[in-house]
Design a protein around this motif. Structure first.
Motif, PDB file in Angstrom:
ATOM      1  N   ALA A   1      -4.793   7.156  -0.951  1.00 49.69           N
ATOM      2  CA  ALA A   1      -6.126   7.759  -0.820  1.00 49.69           C
ATOM      3  C   ALA A   1      -6.365   8.825  -1.885  1.00 49.69           C
ATOM      4  O   ALA A   1      -5.505   9.666  -2.144  1.00 49.69           O
ATOM      5  CB  ALA A   1      -6.275   8.361   0.566  1.00 49.69           C
TER       6      ALA A   1
ATOM      7  N   ILE B   1      -7.767   2.693   7.312  1.00 50.11           N
ATOM      8  CA  ILE B   1      -6.490   2.996   7.966  1.00 50.11           C
ATOM      9  C   ILE B   1      -6.752   3.134   9.464  1.00 50.11           C
ATOM     10  O   ILE B   1      -7.857   3.479   9.889  1.00 50.11           O
ATOM     11  CB  ILE B   1      -5.798   4.278   7.425  1.00 50.11           C
TER      12      ILE B   1
ATOM     13  N   GLU C   1      -9.599   4.208  -2.812  1.00 55.12           N
ATOM     14  CA  GLU C   1      -8.312   4.115  -3.524  1.00 55.12           C
ATOM     15  C   GLU C   1      -8.504   3.317  -4.807  1.00 55.12           C
ATOM     16  O   GLU C   1      -9.433   2.526  -4.920  1.00 55.12           O
ATOM     17  CB  GLU C   1      -7.267   3.410  -2.652  1.00 55.12           C
TER      18      GLU C   1
ATOM     19  N   LYS D   1       0.837  -1.193   0.000  1.00 59.80           N
ATOM     20  CA  LYS D   1       0.000   0.000   0.000  1.00 59.80           C
ATOM     21  C   LYS D   1       0.873   1.244   0.000  1.00 59.80           C
ATOM     22  O   LYS D   1       1.967   1.238   0.579  1.00 59.80           O
ATOM     23  CB  LYS D   1      -0.907   0.029   1.228  1.00 59.80           C
ATOM     24  N   LEU D   2       0.375   2.265  -0.633  1.00 63.86           N
ATOM     25  CA  LEU D   2       1.047   3.558  -0.579  1.00 63.86           C
ATOM     26  C   LEU D   2       0.310   4.457   0.392  1.00 63.86           C
ATOM     27  O   LEU D   2      -0.907   4.347   0.546  1.00 63.86           O
ATOM     28  CB  LEU D   2       1.053   4.198  -1.956  1.00 63.86           C
TER      29      LEU D   2
ATOM     30  N   GLU E   1      -9.626   1.501   1.659  1.00 65.17           N
ATOM     31  CA  GLU E   1      -8.681   1.112   2.701  1.00 65.17           C
ATOM     32  C   GLU E   1      -9.214   1.594   4.046  1.00 65.17           C
ATOM     33  O   GLU E   1      -9.638   2.749   4.161  1.00 65.17           O
ATOM     34  CB  GLU E   1      -7.278   1.692   2.488  1.00 65.17           C
TER      35      GLU E   1
ATOM     36  N   GLU F   1     -11.013   5.286   3.371  1.00 63.90           N
ATOM     37  CA  GLU F   1     -10.637   6.128   2.228  1.00 63.90           C
ATOM     38  C   GLU F   1     -10.724   5.316   0.933  1.00 63.90           C
ATOM     39  O   GLU F   1     -10.376   4.137   0.914  1.00 63.90           O
ATOM     40  CB  GLU F   1      -9.223   6.702   2.423  1.00 63.90           C
TER      41      GLU F   1
HETATM   42 MG    MG Z   1      -4.475   4.505   2.167  1.00 61.93          MG
END
Ligand code: MG
Ligand code: OOG
Length: 264
Positions: free
Chosen positions: A233, A141, A108, A61-62, A139, A106
């Protein structure tokens, strides 16, 4: 800084997630803590999770790929983290939030790879060529740090605030998608909470993944065939409360849904 203290930090992060409680930030107390050491902690944490939770790596994941998020943190670079199979939740279902400390959701764009991507001079075009398909994703988080506040190094050690991910089921070949102008409408309980386009992610989500491919190459790692990568995101993250229903409509793809509740 000794290896023992890096292991200690990884253990504290592991226990915080397991016991659903927060930790104070630690990076400010270790003057010689740097980016390499932060990724060392992340690696130790992932090894521990794979062992103790009997799971395996499913992808990457970024984080902090949008200008807005980078400015908030005062950094000019994104971060990355590792996705595990046991972080994956089914799309369209209602999920218990009890394991989250202060989870946020979020939208993505996810990429699934049909080839390995190996090297340290990878371009966005090579990312697109190696991608089997792209699809909408959410995602969840969560931060193991108090009040969701941390330095970049704390967050990197904390696997870039990863918690869960939800893949949609509307797939498209990457060439069929405008990686900049595809519009997103994010709704919570029917109300629009954010709108954006894929350009919010470093101008083009494939560029964000190219950045990561080059970054992980420095640590001898690469994106593997079959792995999923969350490109970061597209809008702000929204705090999740029990009873919430979220949807994100991705132009040309369709809508991804997720609901949340407290446990039985
Ligand atoms: Mg994210
Ligand atoms: C939270 C993780 C960021 C994203 O997509 O930007 C993230 C953080 O480290 O600030 O997952």
């Amino acid at each position: 800084m000794k290896t023992a203290s890096l292991e200690h930090i990884a253990e504290d992060l592991f226990q915080a997630e397991k016991n659903v409680r927060t930790l104070p930030q630690f990076a400010p107390n270790f003057p010689d803590f740097d980016e390499d050491k932060a990724y060392d902690v992340q690696e130790l944490l992932i090894e521990k999770k794979c062992r103790e939770e009997e799971t395996t790596v499913s992808g990457w994941k970024l984080g902090l790929t949008s200008k807005a998020k980078q400015q908030m943190m005062g950094v000019h670079e994104p971060s990355y983290g590792v996705l595990l199979k046991n972080m994956s939740l089914d799309e369209g279902r209602t999920h218990a939030i009890d394991g989250f400390i202060h989870g946020k959701l979020e939208p993505e764009l996810a990429f699934v790879f049909k080839e390995d991507v190996r090297g340290d001079y990878i371009t966005a075009a090579q990312i697109i060529k190696a991608t089997a398909y792209v699809l909408p994703a959410f995602e969840v988080i969560d931060s193991r740090f108090e009040a969701f506040k941390f330095t970049l190094l704390d967050a990197v050690a904390d696997n870039s605030s990863s918690c869960r991910y939800i893949l949609g089921n509307q797939i498209l070949p990457p060439e069929a998608v405008d990686m900049r102008l595809t519009g997103i409408v994010f709704r919570k309980n029917g109300e629009v909470v954010a709108t954006s386009t894929l350009a919010a992610v470093m101008g083009n989500p494939a560029s964000a993944i190219a950045w990561m491919a080059n970054k992980i190459a420095k640590r001898g790692q690469f994106i593997q065939k079959g792995q999923v990568v969350l490109s970061g995101a597209i809008t702000q993250a929204i705090h999740i409360e029990p009873g919430d229903h979220f949807s994100a409509s991705f132009d040309g793809f369709g809508t991804i849904n997720a609901s949340f509740k407290t446990g039985e």
